[in-house]
Design an enzyme around this catalytic site. Structure first.
Site, PDB file in Angstrom:
ATOM      1  N   CYS A   9       0.868  -1.188   0.000  1.00  0.00           N
ATOM      2  CA  CYS A   9       0.000   0.000   0.000  1.00  0.00           C
ATOM      3  C   CYS A   9       0.899   1.231   0.000  1.00  0.00           C
ATOM      4  O   CYS A   9       2.071   1.140  -0.396  1.00  0.00           O
ATOM      5  CB  CYS A   9      -0.988  -0.021   1.171  1.00  0.00           C
ATOM      6  SG  CYS A   9      -0.224   0.046   2.806  1.00  0.00           S
ATOM      7  N   ASN A  12       2.313   1.481   4.367  1.00  0.00           N
ATOM      8  CA  ASN A  12       2.606   0.197   5.043  1.00  0.00           C
ATOM      9  C   ASN A  12       2.321   0.280   6.548  1.00  0.00           C
ATOM     10  O   ASN A  12       2.996  -0.351   7.360  1.00  0.00           O
ATOM     11  CB  ASN A  12       4.059  -0.276   4.790  1.00  0.00           C
ATOM     12  CG  ASN A  12       4.332  -1.738   5.175  1.00  0.00           C
ATOM     13  OD1 ASN A  12       5.457  -2.072   5.532  1.00  0.00           O
ATOM     14  ND2 ASN A  12       3.346  -2.603   5.115  1.00  0.00           N
ATOM     15  N   CYS A  14      -1.387   0.720   7.395  1.00  0.00           N
ATOM     16  CA  CYS A  14      -2.820   0.409   7.523  1.00  0.00           C
ATOM     17  C   CYS A  14      -3.215  -0.818   6.695  1.00  0.00           C
ATOM     18  O   CYS A  14      -3.398  -1.908   7.230  1.00  0.00           O
ATOM     19  CB  CYS A  14      -3.688   1.606   7.117  1.00  0.00           C
ATOM     20  SG  CYS A  14      -3.483   3.052   8.179  1.00  0.00           S
ATOM     21  N   ARG A  15      -3.367  -0.634   5.392  1.00  0.00           N
ATOM     22  CA  ARG A  15      -3.987  -1.686   4.580  1.00  0.00           C
ATOM     23  C   ARG A  15      -3.102  -2.904   4.365  1.00  0.00           C
ATOM     24  O   ARG A  15      -3.538  -4.045   4.575  1.00  0.00           O
ATOM     25  CB  ARG A  15      -4.409  -1.101   3.215  1.00  0.00           C
ATOM     26  CG  ARG A  15      -5.515  -0.061   3.333  1.00  0.00           C
ATOM     27  CD  ARG A  15      -5.660   0.755   2.054  1.00  0.00           C
ATOM     28  NE  ARG A  15      -4.505   1.598   1.829  1.00  0.00           N
ATOM     29  CZ  ARG A  15      -4.293   2.327   0.749  1.00  0.00           C
ATOM     30  NH1 ARG A  15      -5.183   2.293  -0.235  1.00  0.00           N
ATOM     31  NH2 ARG A  15      -3.212   3.074   0.639  1.00  0.00           N
ATOM     32  N   SER A  16      -1.851  -2.689   3.918  1.00  0.00           N
ATOM     33  CA  SER A  16      -1.035  -3.871   3.609  1.00  0.00           C
ATOM     34  C   SER A  16      -0.592  -4.651   4.860  1.00  0.00           C
ATOM     35  O   SER A  16      -0.494  -5.879   4.790  1.00  0.00           O
ATOM     36  CB  SER A  16       0.151  -3.531   2.708  1.00  0.00           C
ATOM     37  OG  SER A  16       1.049  -2.627   3.300  1.00  0.00           O
ATOM     38  N   ASP A 127      -8.259   3.978   1.209  1.00  0.00           N
ATOM     39  CA  ASP A 127      -7.271   4.362   2.209  1.00  0.00           C
ATOM     40  C   ASP A 127      -8.002   4.903   3.442  1.00  0.00           C
ATOM     41  O   ASP A 127      -8.692   5.915   3.350  1.00  0.00           O
ATOM     42  CB  ASP A 127      -6.371   5.441   1.585  1.00  0.00           C
ATOM     43  CG  ASP A 127      -5.236   5.840   2.495  1.00  0.00           C
ATOM     44  OD1 ASP A 127      -5.270   5.485   3.698  1.00  0.00           O
ATOM     45  OD2 ASP A 127      -4.317   6.514   2.010  1.00  0.00           O
TER      46      ASP A 127
HETATM   47  P1  4NP Z   1      -1.778   2.842   4.128  1.00  0.00           P
HETATM   48  O1  4NP Z   1      -2.405   4.214   4.707  1.00  0.00           O
HETATM   49  O2  4NP Z   1      -1.247   3.168   2.768  1.00  0.00           O
HETATM   50  O3  4NP Z   1      -2.942   1.913   4.085  1.00  0.00           O
HETATM   51  O4  4NP Z   1      -0.703   2.429   5.102  1.00  0.00           O
HETATM   52  C1  4NP Z   1      -1.702   5.420   4.773  1.00  0.00           C
HETATM   53  C2  4NP Z   1      -0.830   5.657   5.788  1.00  0.00           C
HETATM   54  C3  4NP Z   1      -0.150   6.860   5.858  1.00  0.00           C
HETATM   55  C4  4NP Z   1      -0.354   7.817   4.885  1.00  0.00           C
HETATM   56  C5  4NP Z   1      -1.231   7.568   3.853  1.00  0.00           C
HETATM   57  C6  4NP Z   1      -1.896   6.368   3.791  1.00  0.00           C
HETATM   58  N1  4NP Z   1       0.305   9.059   4.987  1.00  0.00           N
HETATM   59  O5  4NP Z   1       0.046   9.934   4.140  1.00  0.00           O
HETATM   60  O6  4NP Z   1       1.139   9.262   5.880  1.00  0.00           O
END
Ligand code: 4NP
Length: 156
Positions: A9, A12, A14-16, A127
């Site tokens: 994702c 790294n 939340c989703r992945s 997201d």
């Molecule tokens: P992820 O979510 O891609 O599912 O881990 C996010 C975590 C952090 C950010 C964006 C999405 N960020 O902009 O910091």
């Protein structure tokens, strides 16, 4: 030889990490631990070294999955050679992962995770980072049913 599976994702956190944890648990429940090597990574480096987001950890825990021990890392081009399958959470991740594959040699193994979702919607895992609590539960539901379908596909 184990089948090497990488979930990707943006951050790294939340989703992945959730996909890694849920998929690993399903592999374990099916007695297939020896047959898979599983990891996750983010296309961005902002959160490298951090544990998953507390809201995602709490959602996972509520469903009996622990992702607490994971630490974020950035996707690197060596991952594209090492892993057999790279499942990305949305189309932006897909573009970023494909951009790392300069030769185009690995294009066939970089795919949208929700291509395996029986109810794929727009095929992006939304997201949840900037949204409310229900976004994390939505991600869990998507990841749970898609991981189930994915394991069936990969263990055939
Ligand atoms: P992820 O979510 O891609 O599912 O881990 C996010 C975590 C952090 C950010 C964006 C999405 N960020 O902009 O910091």
């Amino acid at each position: 030889m184990p089948t090497r599976v990488l979930f990707v994702c943006l951050g790294n956190i939340c989703r992945s990490p959730l996909a890694e944890g849920v998929f690993r648990q399903k592999v374990h429940e099916h007695g297939l631990d020896d047959q898979f090597e599983i990891d996750s990574a983010g296309t961005g480096a902002w959160h490298a070294g951090e544990a998953p987001d507390a809201r995602m950890r709490e959602t996972a825990r509520r469903h009996g999955v622990s992702i607490d021990e994971q630490r974020a890392r950035q996707l690197v081009s060596a991952d594209l050679s090492r892993y057999d399958h790279i499942f990305v959470m949305d189309r932006s991740n897909l573009r970023n992962a494909q951009a790392l594959d300069r030769s185009g040699r690995h294009a066939g193994k970089i795919r949208l995770f929700r291509d395996f979702d029986p109810n794929p919607g727009d095929r992006n895992v939304p997201d949840p980072y900037y949204g409310g609590a229900d976004g994390f539960e939505t991600v869990y539901q998507i990841v749970d049913r898609t991981s189930e379908a994915l394991l069936r596909e990969l263990s055939e």
